[in-house]
Scaffold this motif. Structure first.
Motif, PDB file in Angstrom:
ATOM      1  N   LEU A 167     -15.203  -7.981  -5.812  1.00 18.04           N
ATOM      2  CA  LEU A 167     -14.084  -8.401  -4.975  1.00 18.04           C
ATOM      3  C   LEU A 167     -12.757  -8.464  -5.737  1.00 18.04           C
TER       4      LEU A 167
ATOM      5  N   LEU B  22      -9.765  -5.859  -5.172  1.00 19.55           N
ATOM      6  CA  LEU B  22      -8.633  -6.471  -4.457  1.00 19.55           C
ATOM      7  C   LEU B  22      -7.330  -6.225  -5.209  1.00 19.55           C
TER       8      LEU B  22
ATOM      9  N   THR C 285      -6.341  -2.573  -4.764  1.00 14.45           N
ATOM     10  CA  THR C 285      -5.858  -2.254  -3.425  1.00 14.45           C
ATOM     11  C   THR C 285      -4.480  -2.858  -3.185  1.00 14.45           C
TER      12      THR C 285
ATOM     13  N   ASN D 100      -2.079  -0.518  -4.716  1.00 15.96           N
ATOM     14  CA  ASN D 100      -1.898   0.674  -3.894  1.00 15.96           C
ATOM     15  C   ASN D 100      -1.017   0.395  -2.685  1.00 15.96           C
ATOM     16  N   VAL D 101      -1.326  -0.705  -1.981  1.00 15.53           N
ATOM     17  CA  VAL D 101      -0.576  -1.006  -0.767  1.00 15.53           C
ATOM     18  C   VAL D 101       0.875  -1.326  -1.121  1.00 15.53           C
TER      19      VAL D 101
ATOM     20  N   ASP E 184      -5.803   2.026   3.267  1.00 18.45           N
ATOM     21  CA  ASP E 184      -5.672   0.998   2.225  1.00 18.45           C
ATOM     22  C   ASP E 184      -5.337  -0.364   2.814  1.00 18.45           C
ATOM     23  N   ILE E 185      -4.471  -0.377   3.817  1.00 16.69           N
ATOM     24  CA  ILE E 185      -4.094  -1.644   4.431  1.00 16.69           C
ATOM     25  C   ILE E 185      -5.317  -2.256   5.118  1.00 16.69           C
TER      26      ILE E 185
ATOM     27  N   ALA F  52      -8.437  -1.731   4.283  1.00 18.73           N
ATOM     28  CA  ALA F  52      -9.351  -2.171   3.223  1.00 18.73           C
ATOM     29  C   ALA F  52      -8.885  -3.503   2.655  1.00 18.73           C
ATOM     30  N   LEU F  53      -7.573  -3.647   2.490  1.00 19.10           N
ATOM     31  CA  LEU F  53      -7.018  -4.889   1.937  1.00 19.10           C
ATOM     32  C   LEU F  53      -7.308  -6.060   2.878  1.00 19.10           C
ATOM     33  N   ILE F  54      -7.112  -5.841   4.184  1.00 22.87           N
ATOM     34  CA  ILE F  54      -7.382  -6.900   5.166  1.00 22.87           C
ATOM     35  C   ILE F  54      -8.861  -7.288   5.112  1.00 22.87           C
TER      36      ILE F  54
ATOM     37  N   MET G  26     -10.949  -7.065   2.585  1.00 25.71           N
ATOM     38  CA  MET G  26     -11.255  -7.835   1.365  1.00 25.71           C
ATOM     39  C   MET G  26     -10.733  -9.255   1.456  1.00 25.71           C
ATOM     40  N   MET G  27      -9.501  -9.393   1.952  1.00 24.17           N
ATOM     41  CA  MET G  27      -8.925 -10.733   2.070  1.00 24.17           C
ATOM     42  C   MET G  27      -9.762 -11.586   3.026  1.00 24.17           C
TER      43      MET G  27
END
Lengths: 198, 198
Positions: free
Chosen positions: A39, A43, A46, A49-50, B6-7, B9-11, B13-14
């Motif tokens: 994680l 995280l 990412t 990247n974002v 990516d966005i 994926a980020l959501i 993970m969060m």
């Protein structure tokens, strides 16, 4: 606190996120340290990247990874309808419902005399340009049912009066699955006024 | 969802962090994208640093950036007292109160027959070694007031019976600022049994 500088800094940053406070930030950081490879490192990557790629769509204000977002470039979505929302989160909520097939326009807030937010701060001039350029026939105002949201909706509806486009807004009423006993008086009153023949 | 890979994926993970769900993860991500330079990039960098440096103290189980944590290496904290806690979060909570001047021992959980967690899984053998090596005179059991926490406390107290150390536990009663009307029956009953002369 026994944790060292970086860990403290990490907790402090996490605590700045909406929905997290100092306690939940500490829990989140401990959880990430326990799940480092699965994680924490992904995280971090990412986020990087974002941070490097995410940008606002120059046309509608949605967040994507190109100058003009996927919805604005898709010809399938050019059906003459434009849905006006306050924030990107509202756009995402509309998209999750999967019902709306047109394009969006993100205002980036609501008009507010107190905070000195006027039409120019809200991408409203751009909305007017788009209505002409994209041959819009219907503007759907999907603004929040708050005082500021409704004030903004009335302002936009007034500006559009002479443009020859239909202006609609989301229906107000009892949410699906909602129980009357838990609803506020304003919602019950709105639902009663807009009652329909079965 | 209109956001790109990516966005999303980020959501996702969060949303895996404790205390956050899909909705709050989306809000947090939008907030970070708006505060890119101030929050998103520093957060990514700090996550990377902590992932690279954070480790469990080999002695007590606390999380720090060296093999043996600051508390275990500080001679000031070698006062013969050791405070046994379930988790690092509990250690941090004790440290925030600033009252305890001894060392800690993090068990990493509680005994649980259902989940097959025995003493070996819990750093209990290491606790016994430390009691001899660090000339411990008092073991303070600061375990949570749950059934599993209290079972674990009783087990450790039993193991320590013949070691010639004092074994104490945190007092139970009405929290400072607590109102009786909002307290559960067990707490009121414990507070009544442990009542003190004024």
């Amino acid at each position: 606190m026994s944790s060292t500088k970086d860990i403290d800094a990490l907790i402090e940053m996490m605590a700045k996120l909406p929905g997290l406070g100092p306690r939940s930030a500490r829990r989140a950081v401990l959880h990430m340290i326990k799940k480092r490879a699965l994680l924490m490192i992904p995280l971090s990557d990412t986020l990087q990247n974002v941070a490097a790629t995410a940008r606002e769509c120059l046309n509608c204000g949605n967040i994507g990874t190109s100058d003009v977002c996927d919805i604005c470039t898709s010809h399938k979505r050019a059906n003459g309808e434009i849905c006006v929302v306050e924030d990107v989160a509202d756009l995402w909520a509309m998209e999750r419902s999967g019902v709306f097939k047109g394009r969006y326009h993100v205002l980036g807030g609501t008009l507010s005399a107190l905070d000195a937010v006027g039409p120019e701060e809200l991408r409203i001039p751009k909305l007017m340009t788009r209505i002409a350029d994209e041959h819009i026939t219907e503007v759907i105002l999907a603004l929040n049912a708050t005082i500021d949201g409704q004030t903004t909706a009335h302002y936009i509806a007034g500006e559009l009066e002479t443009r020859g486009v239909a202006v609609t807004s989301l229906a107000q009423g009892v949410p699906i699955g909602g129980e009357l006993d838990y609803l506020d008086d304003g919602t019950i009153s709105a639902a009663l006024k807009a009652r329909k023949a079965l």
